[in-house]
Design a protein around this motif. Structure first.
Motif, mmCIF file in Angstrom:
data_model
loop_
_atom_site.group_PDB
_atom_site.id
_atom_site.type_symbol
_atom_site.label_atom_id
_atom_site.label_comp_id
_atom_site.label_asym_id
_atom_site.label_seq_id
_atom_site.Cartn_x
_atom_site.Cartn_y
_atom_site.Cartn_z
ATOM 1 N N THR A 58 26.323 -75.397 -16.958
ATOM 2 C CA THR A 58 27.417 -75.826 -16.099
ATOM 3 C C THR A 58 28.283 -76.780 -16.897
ATOM 4 N N TYR A 59 29.602 -76.630 -16.776
ATOM 5 C CA TYR A 59 30.534 -77.506 -17.498
ATOM 6 C C TYR A 59 31.580 -78.071 -16.546
ATOM 7 N N ASP A 60 31.997 -79.291 -16.838
ATOM 8 C CA ASP A 60 33.174 -79.825 -16.159
ATOM 9 C C ASP A 60 34.388 -79.025 -16.635
ATOM 10 N N ASP A 61 35.342 -78.824 -15.738
ATOM 11 C CA ASP A 61 36.510 -78.011 -16.099
ATOM 12 C C ASP A 61 37.246 -78.574 -17.305
ATOM 13 N N SER A 62 37.226 -79.884 -17.479
ATOM 14 C CA SER A 62 37.996 -80.504 -18.560
ATOM 15 C C SER A 62 37.454 -80.198 -19.954
ATOM 16 N N VAL A 63 36.216 -79.704 -20.040
ATOM 17 C CA VAL A 63 35.617 -79.452 -21.358
ATOM 18 C C VAL A 63 35.322 -77.971 -21.596
ATOM 19 N N LYS A 64 35.550 -77.142 -20.590
ATOM 20 C CA LYS A 64 35.271 -75.712 -20.748
ATOM 21 C C LYS A 64 36.087 -75.138 -21.910
ATOM 22 N N GLY A 65 35.410 -74.364 -22.759
ATOM 23 C CA GLY A 65 36.063 -73.755 -23.907
ATOM 24 C C GLY A 65 36.088 -74.641 -25.133
ATOM 25 N N ARG A 66 35.757 -75.934 -24.968
ATOM 26 C CA ARG A 66 35.749 -76.859 -26.100
ATOM 27 C C ARG A 66 34.345 -77.386 -26.411
ATOM 28 N N PHE A 67 33.546 -77.598 -25.376
ATOM 29 C CA PHE A 67 32.200 -78.153 -25.549
ATOM 30 C C PHE A 67 31.164 -77.062 -25.287
ATOM 31 N N THR A 68 30.047 -77.149 -26.008
ATOM 32 C CA THR A 68 28.932 -76.229 -25.795
ATOM 33 C C THR A 68 27.636 -77.020 -25.726
ATOM 34 N N ILE A 69 26.898 -76.826 -24.645
ATOM 35 C CA ILE A 69 25.587 -77.466 -24.498
ATOM 36 C C ILE A 69 24.501 -76.447 -24.838
ATOM 37 N N SER A 70 23.473 -76.915 -25.522
ATOM 38 C CA SER A 70 22.348 -76.048 -25.860
ATOM 39 C C SER A 70 21.084 -76.891 -25.891
ATOM 40 N N ARG A 71 19.938 -76.236 -25.905
ATOM 41 C CA ARG A 71 18.689 -76.994 -25.948
ATOM 42 C C ARG A 71 17.648 -76.258 -26.757
ATOM 43 N N ASP A 72 16.724 -77.056 -27.287
ATOM 44 C CA ASP A 72 15.566 -76.527 -28.010
ATOM 45 C C ASP A 72 14.344 -77.000 -27.228
ATOM 46 N N ASN A 73 13.787 -76.122 -26.430
ATOM 47 C CA ASN A 73 12.680 -76.518 -25.559
ATOM 48 C C ASN A 73 11.451 -76.962 -26.351
ATOM 49 N N ALA A 74 11.234 -76.365 -27.502
ATOM 50 C CA ALA A 74 10.073 -76.732 -28.316
ATOM 51 C C ALA A 74 10.180 -78.166 -28.826
#
Length: 121
Positions: A58-74
């Motif tokens: 989920t992204y705030d509209d102000s950052v869509k297309g510019r920010f990317t969130i990701s995770r490494d569960n391990a």
């Protein structure tokens, strides 16, 4: 005890990029959603991006297309790649992790201490 620690904040020119990292450590049973929030001077803390354990985002509209969130569960780590930064992205960025501590049945929200991002024009 569960700790959440952010890193990667810096001073950057408009149009530049930064990558924030956040690691959760300690007595962790499982981690549900993790997210990034920011607080600009004089404003309330707001959601920037959030990612579930199944990697739904989920992204705030102000950052869509510019920010990317990701995770490494391990590694119990969440990242925020920030591109095309704008002065209005300036603020303290906080990491949040919804953690079920080891041996506990409930989930609790844990926060980091924040990392400063400053974007100059």
């Amino acid at each position: 005890q569960v700790q959440v620690v952010e890193s990667g904040g810096d001073l950057v020119q408009a149009g530049g990029s930064l990558r924030l990292s956040c690691v959760a450590s300690g007595s962790i049973g499982s981690i549900n959603a993790m997210g990034w929030y920011r607080q600009a001077p004089g404003k309330q803390r707001e959601l920037v991006a959030r990612i579930t354990s199944g990697s739904s985002t989920t992204y705030d509209d102000s950052v869509k297309g510019r920010f990317t969130i990701s995770r490494d569960n391990a590694k119990n780590t969440v990242y925020l790649q920030m591109n095309s930064l704008k002065p209005e992205d300036t603020g303290v960025y906080y990491c949040n992790a919804d953690v079920r501590p080891r041996g506990r049945g409930s989930t609790y929200a844990y926060w980091g201490q924040g990392t400063q991002v400053t974007v100059s024009s």
